[in-house]
Structures are given as C-alpha cells and as structure tokens.
Design a protein around this motif. Sequence first.
Motif, PDB file in Angstrom:
ATOM      1  N   ARG A  89      33.068  40.019  46.206  1.00 52.52           N
ATOM      2  CA  ARG A  89      33.436  38.893  47.093  1.00 52.52           C
ATOM      3  C   ARG A  89      32.875  37.723  46.451  1.00 52.52           C
ATOM      4  O   ARG A  89      33.305  36.429  46.696  1.00 52.52           O
ATOM      5  N   ALA A  90      31.272  37.644  46.085  1.00 56.87           N
ATOM      6  CA  ALA A  90      30.820  36.485  45.630  1.00 56.87           C
ATOM      7  C   ALA A  90      31.627  35.958  44.186  1.00 56.87           C
ATOM      8  O   ALA A  90      31.866  34.715  43.985  1.00 56.87           O
ATOM      9  N   VAL A  91      32.002  36.784  43.279  1.00 52.28           N
ATOM     10  CA  VAL A  91      32.454  36.562  42.124  1.00 52.28           C
ATOM     11  C   VAL A  91      34.020  35.802  42.789  1.00 52.28           C
ATOM     12  O   VAL A  91      34.600  34.676  41.996  1.00 52.28           O
ATOM     13  N   VAL A  92      34.863  36.244  43.537  1.00 53.51           N
ATOM     14  CA  VAL A  92      36.077  35.869  43.944  1.00 53.51           C
ATOM     15  C   VAL A  92      35.849  34.375  44.651  1.00 53.51           C
ATOM     16  O   VAL A  92      36.653  33.389  44.165  1.00 53.51           O
ATOM     17  N   ASP A  93      34.906  34.120  45.379  1.00 54.34           N
ATOM     18  CA  ASP A  93      34.828  32.961  46.042  1.00 54.34           C
ATOM     19  C   ASP A  93      34.179  31.849  45.254  1.00 54.34           C
ATOM     20  O   ASP A  93      34.586  30.800  45.292  1.00 54.34           O
ATOM     21  N   GLN A  94      33.647  32.169  44.136  1.00 56.82           N
ATOM     22  CA  GLN A  94      32.756  31.024  43.578  1.00 56.82           C
ATOM     23  C   GLN A  94      33.525  30.895  42.049  1.00 56.82           C
ATOM     24  O   GLN A  94      33.318  30.191  41.135  1.00 56.82           O
ATOM     25  N   TRP A  95      34.752  31.794  41.615  1.00 61.93           N
ATOM     26  CA  TRP A  95      35.178  31.671  40.182  1.00 61.93           C
ATOM     27  C   TRP A  95      35.808  30.408  40.306  1.00 61.93           C
ATOM     28  O   TRP A  95      35.619  30.054  39.062  1.00 61.93           O
ATOM     29  N   GLY A  96      36.570  29.782  41.107  1.00 60.27           N
ATOM     30  CA  GLY A  96      37.175  28.241  40.824  1.00 60.27           C
ATOM     31  C   GLY A  96      36.005  27.381  40.635  1.00 60.27           C
ATOM     32  O   GLY A  96      36.032  26.358  39.566  1.00 60.27           O
ATOM     33  N   GLU A  97      34.795  27.446  41.290  1.00 67.25           N
ATOM     34  CA  GLU A  97      33.744  26.519  41.068  1.00 67.25           C
ATOM     35  C   GLU A  97      33.251  26.609  39.792  1.00 67.25           C
ATOM     36  O   GLU A  97      32.774  25.783  39.052  1.00 67.25           O
ATOM     37  N   LEU A  98      33.124  27.873  39.385  1.00 66.36           N
ATOM     38  CA  LEU A  98      32.682  28.313  37.827  1.00 66.36           C
ATOM     39  C   LEU A  98      33.476  27.783  36.809  1.00 66.36           C
ATOM     40  O   LEU A  98      32.929  27.124  35.822  1.00 66.36           O
ATOM     41  N   GLN A  99      34.566  27.656  37.104  1.00 66.66           N
ATOM     42  CA  GLN A  99      35.638  27.338  36.101  1.00 66.66           C
ATOM     43  C   GLN A  99      35.365  25.548  36.086  1.00 66.66           C
ATOM     44  O   GLN A  99      35.157  25.243  34.760  1.00 66.66           O
ATOM     45  N   ALA A 100      35.621  24.961  37.106  1.00 69.81           N
ATOM     46  CA  ALA A 100      35.152  23.590  37.026  1.00 69.81           C
ATOM     47  C   ALA A 100      33.732  23.048  36.281  1.00 69.81           C
ATOM     48  O   ALA A 100      33.675  22.162  35.682  1.00 69.81           O
ATOM     49  N   GLN A 101      32.723  23.838  36.854  1.00 70.31           N
ATOM     50  CA  GLN A 101      31.598  23.333  36.379  1.00 70.31           C
ATOM     51  C   GLN A 101      31.156  24.078  34.813  1.00 70.31           C
ATOM     52  O   GLN A 101      30.659  23.089  34.160  1.00 70.31           O
TER      53      GLN A 101
END
Length: 392
Positions: A125-137
């Motif tokens: 769940r954490a990976v799915v929720d924060q994957w987009g943020e990780l891409q941008a960062q």
Amino acid sequence: MGLFRRGARGPRPSAEDTPTTAGPVAPAVPAESRASRLWSDGFGRVGTRSLQILAVLAVIAVVGFVGTRLTLVVIPVLIALVLAAAIFPLVSFLRRHGWPSLLATWVSLLALVALLSGIVWLVVRAVVDQWGELQAQALDGFDSLQTYVQDLPFDIGDEQLTSLREAAVSFLQSDAVGSGAIAGVSQTADFVAGFFIMIVVLFFFLKDGPAMWEFLLRPFEGHRYERGQRVGAATVSTLGGYVRGTAIVALVDAVGIGIGLAIVGVPLVVPLSVLVFLLAFIPLVGATVAGILAALVTLVAVGPIEALIVVAIVVAVNQLEGDFLQPIVMGRTLRLHPLVILFALTAGTVLAGITGAVLAVPIAASIWRAIQVWDGPDLPARFARQKRAETV
C-alpha cells in the motif's frame, strides 16, 4: 591317503628352502597383521581419516543435491521449524493457562499469519500510494545532482549525466517496475504451494512438535535418549531465541532509521523501514545493504546532502545496536565467530538464495549449540572441548 596322517613324509625341501644361517627362525607374520600394521602407521592413519572425510563429504553432497532439488519441500519445512521455535513459547503459555491444545495452536498460528499479511499489505500500500511522488522527487533529485556534480573539481561529461537521467526517467515512467515486481511475485505456483506447505507443517509442529521428537527418539535408550532430549531442547531454544532476539533488534533498527528518514523527508519511509527490518535477519551484510538502499533512494529523491545525513543515521543506529542492544537482547544465543557466520551465509545463499542466507546462521548456531550439549548439559562433544588455554 597318507598325506594328512601324523608322521607322513612330505616332499623334501629344496636347497633354496633350506636355511643357510643358524639361529632361531622368526615366526611367520599373518597377512592380517601385516595389513593392520600397514594402516596403523602415521601415513596409514592419514589415509584412513582421508577416506572417512571423503565419505562424510559425499553424504553431505548427496543431501545437499537432494535438498536443492526439493526446495519446494525443504525450504517451507525449515521456515516452519524456525517459526515454530520462535512462537512455541506463546503456545506453551496459552496451554499453561488452561487453553485447549488445538485452540492455542490455532490462535498462535492465525496471529502469526495476520502479522505477516499485515506487513505485506502495509508495504504494498505504501509503495502504491507514494510511487508517483517518488517519480517526481527522483527526477528533481537527478537535476539537483547534475548541478552539484558540475561544480566538482573533476570533469564528468554532460552526455553521461543526460543518458543516466533519460534512463532513470524511462525506468520510472514505464511499467517495467510494476511488471517486474508482478513477474517476481507471480511465480505463483511455487510460492503459493510453498506457503501452504509451510503453514500446514507449522501447524503440526506447534501442535505435536514434542510428540514428533519423542517418536524420532524411540530407537534410543539410556544416555543416548537423554542426549537426544538435550539436543532437541537446545536446538529449539537456540532457534527461538535467535529469531525473537533478531526480531527485537530489527524492530529497533527499523523504527530508528524510519524516524530518521521521515525527518529528512525521504519518500517510501514505510517500505524502507520494513526492508531494514527484514534485512536485519541477515547478519553482517543485512544492515549494510539496507543502509545503502536507503541512501540511494535519498540521493535520487532528495539530494546528496540528505543522503549523507541518512548514511550517518544508519551508521549511528547500527553502532547502537552492535554495542548495546544486541549483546543484551541476543545474549549467548549466537556464539559463532564472524568468519563462521560469513561461511554459513555464503553456503546458504549459494544453495537457496535469500531464504538460505536468512536460515543459514540460525541453523549453524543450532548445530553448534547441539554440539555443546552432546555429552552433558554443560559438556560439549569430545572434539569440541577446550584442551588447553587458548590465548594469543
């Protein structure tokens, strides 16, 4: 007919057979004595030991070969044994307080399955929720890193940085990560079969473990039976103590490093913390690998200064663990030389990958503990006893 009668004359000895020197005649040496004398000198003893060692190595090789071909059965059974040793105190506690044996087993088993399922769900769940943020960062981090690298005293070509950035962009924005993860997890047949074998074996270990061991000890009597009881108790105690102690140390590491990552502002704090917890079960190298991964994520997602801060946090937490927490929590459970641990890790990794690396050290510690109680509660096997002062 007269050949075997007393006084019968045999053929006359020839001149070559007649002794030419006076004196007593040495008795003939039997062939058996000559053969035993051949193997009783130093070289013969070395040859005998060499043959014995080769025979033992051959047996180990056959067992290892069979084990690597039956990993679908061997690995779940070993995992079930380690987990059973870890949570058996809970089953015993419930039984001592009046719970029926079957109910205590089911409650303990379901609690373990719920805990493992919760960890997996939390990470996914954490990976799915924060994957987009990780891409941008990560993309912003690459830009900042490129600017920082250009100010260094040595030259790094812009083409190399540009190609690296393009590769990272294509990797993060493509479905390679998701499809690769799904492909890795979805070797479903073996994984699901192994998981259910592990659950079934774990249930019976928890429910009937002592009875199973007593059944295996039926051929033994007297001191051999007592030795079997000591070895079984020592093995279960060492496995359980190792897993519980390592879980406590890993939890402290994960919480400490996770708090540090959250303060620095690193994304995917929960998955990285869980990864720190899991890698802590691999001695010597697990903490180092976890720190490297956390620093790399920080480097690409936040920046180089923050990555150095994360490295300092990981080093500080691991130092606190090694000097203070682990000696208190683990106690005398893991009494193995670091070189032995390294050999066990290497062998386990070669034979069974990551699972083998996790299981190798507790199994090696259990074998050593069994050797230490071989001839008595505090009397190791003869070959492992200290014969002299071992000081350097």
